[in-house]
Scaffold this motif. Structure first.
Motif, PDB file in Angstrom:
ATOM      1  N   UNK A 100      14.650   3.277 -16.084  1.00 13.03           N
ATOM      2  CA  UNK A 100      15.715   2.295 -16.275  1.00 13.03           C
ATOM      3  C   UNK A 100      15.654   1.235 -15.173  1.00 13.03           C
ATOM      4  N   UNK A 101      15.484   1.670 -13.928  1.00 11.33           N
ATOM      5  CA  UNK A 101      15.365   0.727 -12.806  1.00 11.33           C
ATOM      6  C   UNK A 101      14.097  -0.113 -12.930  1.00 11.33           C
ATOM      7  N   UNK A 102      13.024   0.504 -13.398  1.00 17.18           N
ATOM      8  CA  UNK A 102      11.746  -0.200 -13.548  1.00 17.18           C
ATOM      9  C   UNK A 102      11.913  -1.409 -14.463  1.00 17.18           C
ATOM     10  N   UNK A 103      12.682  -1.246 -15.540  1.00 19.44           N
ATOM     11  CA  UNK A 103      12.912  -2.353 -16.473  1.00 19.44           C
ATOM     12  C   UNK A 103      13.817  -3.410 -15.845  1.00 19.44           C
ATOM     13  N   UNK A 104      14.894  -2.961 -15.206  1.00 17.18           N
ATOM     14  CA  UNK A 104      15.874  -3.899 -14.653  1.00 17.18           C
ATOM     15  C   UNK A 104      15.263  -4.773 -13.560  1.00 17.18           C
ATOM     16  N   UNK A 105      14.435  -4.203 -12.688  1.00 15.12           N
ATOM     17  CA  UNK A 105      13.892  -4.962 -11.550  1.00 15.12           C
ATOM     18  C   UNK A 105      12.396  -5.240 -11.732  1.00 15.12           C
ATOM     19  N   UNK A 106      11.953  -5.307 -12.975  1.00 15.20           N
ATOM     20  CA  UNK A 106      10.525  -5.497 -13.243  1.00 15.20           C
ATOM     21  C   UNK A 106       9.975  -6.750 -12.562  1.00 15.20           C
ATOM     22  N   UNK A 107      10.710  -7.859 -12.624  1.00 15.44           N
ATOM     23  CA  UNK A 107      10.219  -9.100 -12.027  1.00 15.44           C
ATOM     24  C   UNK A 107      10.064  -8.965 -10.514  1.00 15.44           C
ATOM     25  N   UNK A 108      10.949  -8.195  -9.876  1.00 13.47           N
ATOM     26  CA  UNK A 108      10.850  -7.983  -8.429  1.00 13.47           C
ATOM     27  C   UNK A 108       9.657  -7.095  -8.097  1.00 13.47           C
ATOM     28  N   UNK A 109       9.380  -6.111  -8.943  1.00 13.75           N
ATOM     29  CA  UNK A 109       8.206  -5.249  -8.748  1.00 13.75           C
ATOM     30  C   UNK A 109       6.939  -6.087  -8.826  1.00 13.75           C
ATOM     31  N   UNK A 110       6.870  -6.946  -9.827  1.00 11.87           N
ATOM     32  CA  UNK A 110       5.711  -7.822  -9.988  1.00 11.87           C
ATOM     33  C   UNK A 110       5.569  -8.736  -8.776  1.00 11.87           C
ATOM     34  N   UNK A 111       6.685  -9.270  -8.299  1.00 15.20           N
ATOM     35  CA  UNK A 111       6.660 -10.166  -7.135  1.00 15.20           C
ATOM     36  C   UNK A 111       6.075  -9.462  -5.910  1.00 15.20           C
ATOM     37  N   UNK A 112       6.515  -8.235  -5.640  1.00 17.92           N
ATOM     38  CA  UNK A 112       6.011  -7.496  -4.474  1.00 17.92           C
ATOM     39  C   UNK A 112       4.518  -7.221  -4.621  1.00 17.92           C
ATOM     40  N   UNK A 113       4.091  -6.813  -5.808  1.00 13.89           N
ATOM     41  CA  UNK A 113       2.664  -6.546  -6.030  1.00 13.89           C
ATOM     42  C   UNK A 113       1.836  -7.820  -5.860  1.00 13.89           C
ATOM     43  N   UNK A 114       2.366  -8.950  -6.311  1.00 15.53           N
ATOM     44  CA  UNK A 114       1.651 -10.218  -6.146  1.00 15.53           C
ATOM     45  C   UNK A 114       1.542 -10.594  -4.676  1.00 15.53           C
ATOM     46  N   UNK A 115       2.573 -10.325  -3.899  1.00 18.02           N
ATOM     47  CA  UNK A 115       2.533 -10.612  -2.469  1.00 18.02           C
ATOM     48  C   UNK A 115       1.509  -9.710  -1.770  1.00 18.02           C
ATOM     49  N   UNK A 116       1.458  -8.448  -2.174  1.00 19.28           N
ATOM     50  CA  UNK A 116       0.473  -7.532  -1.589  1.00 19.28           C
ATOM     51  C   UNK A 116      -0.937  -7.959  -1.971  1.00 19.28           C
ATOM     52  N   UNK A 117      -1.099  -8.413  -3.210  1.00 25.27           N
ATOM     53  CA  UNK A 117      -2.411  -8.874  -3.673  1.00 25.27           C
ATOM     54  C   UNK A 117      -2.906 -10.051  -2.844  1.00 25.27           C
ATOM     55  N   UNK A 118      -1.981 -10.915  -2.431  1.00 23.93           N
ATOM     56  CA  UNK A 118      -2.356 -12.103  -1.668  1.00 23.93           C
ATOM     57  C   UNK A 118      -2.420 -11.843  -0.162  1.00 23.93           C
ATOM     58  N   UNK A 119      -1.478 -11.025   0.339  1.00 26.05           N
ATOM     59  CA  UNK A 119      -1.326 -10.914   1.788  1.00 26.05           C
ATOM     60  C   UNK A 119      -1.490  -9.483   2.309  1.00 26.05           C
ATOM     61  N   UNK A 120      -1.992  -8.576   1.489  1.00 29.81           N
ATOM     62  CA  UNK A 120      -2.168  -7.190   1.923  1.00 29.81           C
ATOM     63  C   UNK A 120      -3.034  -7.091   3.163  1.00 29.81           C
ATOM     64  N   UNK A 121      -2.735  -6.141   4.021  1.00 32.75           N
ATOM     65  CA  UNK A 121      -3.434  -6.036   5.302  1.00 32.75           C
ATOM     66  C   UNK A 121      -4.871  -5.548   5.158  1.00 32.75           C
ATOM     67  N   UNK A 122      -5.172  -4.854   4.051  1.00 30.47           N
ATOM     68  CA  UNK A 122      -6.534  -4.380   3.829  1.00 30.47           C
ATOM     69  C   UNK A 122      -6.999  -4.755   2.432  1.00 30.47           C
ATOM     70  N   UNK A 123      -8.297  -4.774   2.246  1.00 34.50           N
ATOM     71  CA  UNK A 123      -8.847  -5.083   0.924  1.00 34.50           C
ATOM     72  C   UNK A 123      -8.472  -4.003  -0.086  1.00 34.50           C
ATOM     73  N   UNK A 124      -8.335  -2.764   0.405  1.00 30.06           N
ATOM     74  CA  UNK A 124      -7.941  -1.671  -0.476  1.00 30.06           C
ATOM     75  C   UNK A 124      -6.540  -1.896  -1.036  1.00 30.06           C
ATOM     76  N   UNK A 125      -5.612  -2.335  -0.161  1.00 26.87           N
ATOM     77  CA  UNK A 125      -4.246  -2.634  -0.607  1.00 26.87           C
ATOM     78  C   UNK A 125      -4.245  -3.775  -1.611  1.00 26.87           C
ATOM     79  N   UNK A 126      -5.007  -4.814  -1.325  1.00 27.74           N
ATOM     80  CA  UNK A 126      -5.040  -5.982  -2.205  1.00 27.74           C
ATOM     81  C   UNK A 126      -5.643  -5.623  -3.562  1.00 27.74           C
ATOM     82  N   UNK A 127      -6.703  -4.843  -3.536  1.00 30.06           N
ATOM     83  CA  UNK A 127      -7.358  -4.449  -4.785  1.00 30.06           C
ATOM     84  C   UNK A 127      -6.467  -3.534  -5.623  1.00 30.06           C
ATOM     85  N   UNK A 128      -5.770  -2.641  -4.955  1.00 27.84           N
ATOM     86  CA  UNK A 128      -4.883  -1.724  -5.663  1.00 27.84           C
ATOM     87  C   UNK A 128      -3.733  -2.483  -6.323  1.00 27.84           C
TER      88      UNK A 128
END
Length: 323
Positions: A100-128
């Motif tokens: 239920x929370x996953x649906x409600x805050x889906x856009x925020x989840x996507x936002x955090x993953x996009x930030x990690x993809x761009x600014x993750x501290x390691x290539x493993x984090x960014x790739x994941x």
């Protein structure tokens, strides 16, 4: 069982309900893959205080935008902060809350993953993060997300009843039957509404909606068609199968004998002047013990029950002749 051959073993109903979810995940690859991806997202997004703060900040900004646009109204107790909590392996309701929370805050989840993809501290984090984005921003993932949320929602009230310390067995069995009826109704009439909800969600979150009448290509293959349309795959091979497995598991794990035993016991509960008394259910209970109740004793029990309930409800506490 050695001491009393007539004994029956009834497993904890709350745990049995949880095992139906485990069975769906084990018996359906799409559902298993879905929960694996949800678990990985929970690990990544909640992997540090910084990421959790980022998730909360984005939720707050999103909510403020909705207030300003008039899409939602402010009010005490409304729009409480949502977080992503790992579901418990032994609690059905925790899986419901997570999805239920996953649906409600889906856009925020996507936002955090996009930030990690761009600014993750390691290539493993960014790739994941990149990999998880390709998984959750698909029509198939959103479809299974909404499907499993509906299935879990239908059993959530049953789950809460089964976990009560002062559990009313008669009420619990009744809710079990209601849950099965609702699942059957969803199977027969819920396809169109589910598809509409999924399509609307994908429109809002800019997720590509495939042409459902075109051929479905399983896995990563784009060359080898399954021979069925995408709509057929989702409806017949996912929607129907998930509900059928859930119904079958409920029937198998909460079998007729267990229900008859519990309903019979519940009918003997003296609370509120035997408000749950049901002669038919008590007779069925007695027949579960043929070594204790032969045909003659069954006939005697029938007459005794008629007399017993009249005396007990008339307020005669001295009547205790029921053998």
């Amino acid at each position: 069982m050695k001491d009393s051959p007539s004994a029956y073993y009834i497993h904890c109903f709350a745990h049995q309900l949880q095992l139906t979810l485990v069975a769906i995940a084990k018996k359906h690859l799409d559902v298993e893959d879905f929960f694996d991806n949800v678990s990985n997202v929970l690990n990544v997004v909640g992997g540090s205080f910084k990421r959790r703060d980022l998730l909360r900040d984005h939720q707050a900004k999103k909510l403020e935008q909705l207030f300003e646009s008039g899409e939602v109204q402010k009010g005490q107790g409304l729009h409480q902060e949502r977080g992503l909590q790992r579901p418990s392996d032994t609690r059905w309701g925790s899986h419901f809350k997570t999805l239920d929370s996953f649906i409600v805050i889906f856009s925020s989840i996507v936002h955090v993953l996009e930030m990690i993809e761009l600014e993750g501290s390691t290539s493993s984090d960014r790739n994941q993060a990149e990999y998880l984005l390709t998984k959750i921003k698909t029509f198939k993932f959103i479809f299974v997300l909404h499907l499993m949320l509906k299935v879990l929602a239908m059993s959530n009230e049953l789950s809460m009843i089964l976990q009560k310390k002062n559990q009313d067995i008669v009420n619990a069995v009744e809710f079990l039957n209601i849950t099965k009826k609702r699942l059957q109704d969803m199977r027969e009439n819920g396809w169109e509404s589910l598809l509409h909800d999924v399509s609307s969600f994908c429109d809002v979150h800019d997720i590509l909606i495939p042409k459902l009448d075109e051929s479905y290509f399983p896995g990563k293959s784009k060359r080898k068609s399954s021979g069925v349309s995408y709509a057929h795959h989702l409806c017949v091979e996912v929607f129907f199968v998930v509900i059928d497995v859930q119904l079958q598991e409920l029937n198998d794990r909460f079998d007729v004998v267990s229900s008859d035993l519990l309903l019979g016991m519940g009918s003997l509960n003296p609370v509120n002047s035997f408000c749950n008394f049901d002669k038919g259910k008590i007779m069925t209970l007695a027949k579960c013990y043929p070594s204790e109740f032969d045909d003659g004793k069954i006939r005697d029990l029938s007459y005794q029950l008629d007399t017993f309930i009249i005396h007990m409800r008339s307020g005669n506490p001295k009547f205790s002749n029921l053998q």
